[in-house]
Design an enzyme around this catalytic site. Structure first.
Site, PDB file in Angstrom:
ATOM      1  N   LYS A  57       0.789  -1.229   0.000  1.00 35.96           N
ATOM      2  CA  LYS A  57       0.000   0.000   0.000  1.00 35.96           C
ATOM      3  C   LYS A  57       0.820   1.278   0.000  1.00 35.96           C
ATOM      4  O   LYS A  57       0.393   2.310   0.525  1.00 35.96           O
ATOM      5  CB  LYS A  57      -0.989   0.038   1.201  1.00 35.96           C
ATOM      6  N   SER A 207      -4.744   2.857   4.377  1.00 40.92           N
ATOM      7  CA  SER A 207      -4.946   2.326   3.023  1.00 40.92           C
ATOM      8  C   SER A 207      -5.031   0.790   3.079  1.00 40.92           C
ATOM      9  O   SER A 207      -5.849   0.175   2.399  1.00 40.92           O
ATOM     10  CB  SER A 207      -3.783   2.785   2.128  1.00 40.92           C
TER      11      SER A 207
HETATM   12  P1  A3P Z   1      -5.086   3.829  -2.107  1.00 40.18           P
HETATM   13  O1  A3P Z   1      -5.868   2.900  -2.985  1.00 40.18           O
HETATM   14  O2  A3P Z   1      -5.329   3.610  -0.656  1.00 40.18           O
HETATM   15  O3  A3P Z   1      -5.213   5.282  -2.513  1.00 40.18           O
HETATM   16  P2  A3P Z   1       0.142  -0.641  -3.633  1.00 40.18           P
HETATM   17  O4  A3P Z   1       0.229  -0.688  -5.109  1.00 40.18           O
HETATM   18  O5  A3P Z   1       1.480  -0.766  -2.957  1.00 40.18           O
HETATM   19  O6  A3P Z   1      -0.910  -1.554  -3.112  1.00 40.18           O
HETATM   20  O7  A3P Z   1      -0.317   0.831  -3.247  1.00 40.18           O
HETATM   21  C1  A3P Z   1      -1.604   1.322  -3.576  1.00 40.18           C
HETATM   22  C2  A3P Z   1      -1.569   2.830  -3.427  1.00 40.18           C
HETATM   23  O8  A3P Z   1      -0.760   3.392  -4.462  1.00 40.18           O
HETATM   24  C3  A3P Z   1      -2.911   3.492  -3.599  1.00 40.18           C
HETATM   25  O9  A3P Z   1      -3.513   3.503  -2.321  1.00 40.18           O
HETATM   26  C4  A3P Z   1      -2.547   4.882  -4.148  1.00 40.18           C
HETATM   27  O10 A3P Z   1      -2.718   5.913  -3.215  1.00 40.18           O
HETATM   28  C5  A3P Z   1      -1.039   4.778  -4.470  1.00 40.18           C
HETATM   29  N1  A3P Z   1      -0.625   5.302  -5.770  1.00 40.18           N
HETATM   30  C6  A3P Z   1       0.528   6.003  -5.983  1.00 40.18           C
HETATM   31  N2  A3P Z   1       0.647   6.330  -7.270  1.00 40.18           N
HETATM   32  C7  A3P Z   1      -0.445   5.836  -7.900  1.00 40.18           C
HETATM   33  C8  A3P Z   1      -0.882   5.870  -9.255  1.00 40.18           C
HETATM   34  N3  A3P Z   1      -0.154   6.486 -10.202  1.00 40.18           N
HETATM   35  N4  A3P Z   1      -2.069   5.276  -9.558  1.00 40.18           N
HETATM   36  C9  A3P Z   1      -2.802   4.648  -8.591  1.00 40.18           C
HETATM   37  N5  A3P Z   1      -2.427   4.588  -7.292  1.00 40.18           N
HETATM   38  C10 A3P Z   1      -1.261   5.165  -6.944  1.00 40.18           C
END
Ligand code: A3P
Length: 375
Positions: A57, A207
């Site tokens: 996350k 998150s």
């Molecule tokens: P949220 O859905 O809580 O906003 P991971 O890929 O490690 O699971 O992390 C998910 C998080 O990546 C998302 O958390 C979001 O905030 C973040 N994020 C950062 N850059 C992003 C992007 N370009 N597109 C979508 N999510 C992004």
């Protein structure tokens, strides 16, 4: 001289050597004796040279997607069960062996001197295949690969597309805080570069809570975020377990120190996940310098999508390709009392992280400065 049946001998052996109960895979190509008995169809060079270790996350999927856009970098093939994440080093996939792991890395790009080939595992026992294949390709060379049915890790890294200049990489966000991961990763990939991506641990925890709620976790669906993070040690076990899984990965310095036991500091890059979100081109610039790869201008590859609220791949002047709905979820802001609780909870860990980054000569990200001033 006394002997015993194989099973009793094995039991005796592991009584004498309990430290060997957990296997630790090394690179078979590093040892001439292993190399000699290593299958010709397996290629140690395809093992990843870069690992993105999470934690979960923090934007690790965005980072994985952006890295895969770079011409010098080759990601693993997706896993049928865990998608882009192989989760090899941290769970039972490790026991499937190296063969299983290698099969995730893509086959070689043809530079004109190479021989084209095709692999379809169902050909081997297909009734009509030998006849049909011979009718079309009478001069083809046929390779059948027979392995022990238990050795399946390398299968995800097939002999590679890699033209020698490309770097294979893998991302599993659960590696960051996995107990055995740094040791196992180092045993197999001692020269790998390691990328950890960090955001505010409070935001990460919130998150993560939203993530497992939307995956239908019964405990998360029964309790509020505040109840989970403030659960004390006399709370019911499922609640305590969930609290730990939610809060522990945010103790960043603790886990980074564990990686530093195995890898030297110059092999580890700590990426600012907030910067990756707000200014991905700047974050990717720093990462390319760390990986010592050709500079690609991500300002040209990415575009802010106002509807998604995030940077996405620029497909054409108007079009973008964004990550799926589960990345950048929409949920209510964190309650102020939870934010306050977490600021205090993470203060010692954030202080330790700041000291660690200074010790390593790394920049302290803005989110960390903010957390420490407001803590
Ligand atoms: P949220 O859905 O809580 O906003 P991971 O890929 O490690 O699971 O992390 C998910 C998080 O990546 C998302 O958390 C979001 O905030 C973040 N994020 C950062 N850059 C992003 C992007 N370009 N597109 C979508 N999510 C992004």
């Amino acid at each position: 001289l006394a002997s015993a049946p194989p099973l009793s001998l094995a039991e005796k052996y592991f009584q004498l050597r309990p430290d060997e109960l957990n296997p630790l895979w090394g690179n078979p190509c590093d040892d001439i004796r292993h190399r000699k008995i290593w299958s010709k169809s397996k290629w140690c060079e395809t093992l990843p040279k870069v690992l993105v270790i999470g934690p979960q996350k923090t934007g690790s999927t965005a980072l994985y997607t952006f890295l895969a856009m770079h011409p010098a970098l080759v990601p693993n093939l997706p896993s049928p069960t865990t998608y882009e994440e192989l989760q090899f080093f941290n769970n039972n996939n490790y026991l499937k062996g190296l063969d299983w792991y290698l099969n995730f890395f893509p086959p070689s790009q043809n530079n004109g001197t190479q021989i084209t080939f095709e692999k379809s595992a169902t050909y081997f026992d297909g009734d009509l295949v030998p006849r049909r294949a011979h009718a079309l390709l009478p001069n083809a060379k046929i390779i059948a690969i027979l392995i022990s049915p238990s050795k399946r890790y390398l299968n995800f890294f097939p002999p590679s597309q890699n033209n020698g200049t490309q770097i294979t990489f893998e991302k599993s966000a659960t590696y960051f805080d996995g107990d055995l991961v740094p040791r196992r990763a180092h045993a197999l990939l001692p020269n790998a570069k390691i990328i950890a991506i960090l955001i505010s641990p409070s935001k990460r925890a919130y998150s993560w809570y939203q993530h497992i709620r939307s995956h239908g976790d019964p405990v998360a669906n029964n309790y509020t975020f505040h109840t989970i993070i403030t659960a004390n040690d006399s709370a019911a076990k499922p609640l305590r377990d969930l609290r730990n899984r939610c809060l522990n990965p945010g103790k960043y310095s603790h886990y980074l120190e564990r990686w530093l036991v195995e890898y030297s500091a110059h092999q580890i890059h700590v990426m600012d996940g907030s910067l990756l979100r707000s200014e991905p081109a700047t974050a990717m610039h720093g990462l390319q310098k760390f990986l010592k790869i050709q500079h690609v201008d991500y300002d040209k590859l990415l575009k802010y999508d106002p509807k998604k609220g995030f940077f996405c791949q620029a497909v054409s002047n108007e079009k973008t390709k964004c990550l799926g709905k589960s990345k950048g979820r929409i949920y209510p802001p964190m309650e102020e009392r939870s934010a306050k609780f977490l600021r205090r909870y993470y203060t010692p860990h954030n202080t330790a992280l700041s000291k660690l980054l200074v010790r390593l000569g790394r920049p302290v990200p803005q989110w960390l400065k903010d957390e420490l001033t407001n803590g």
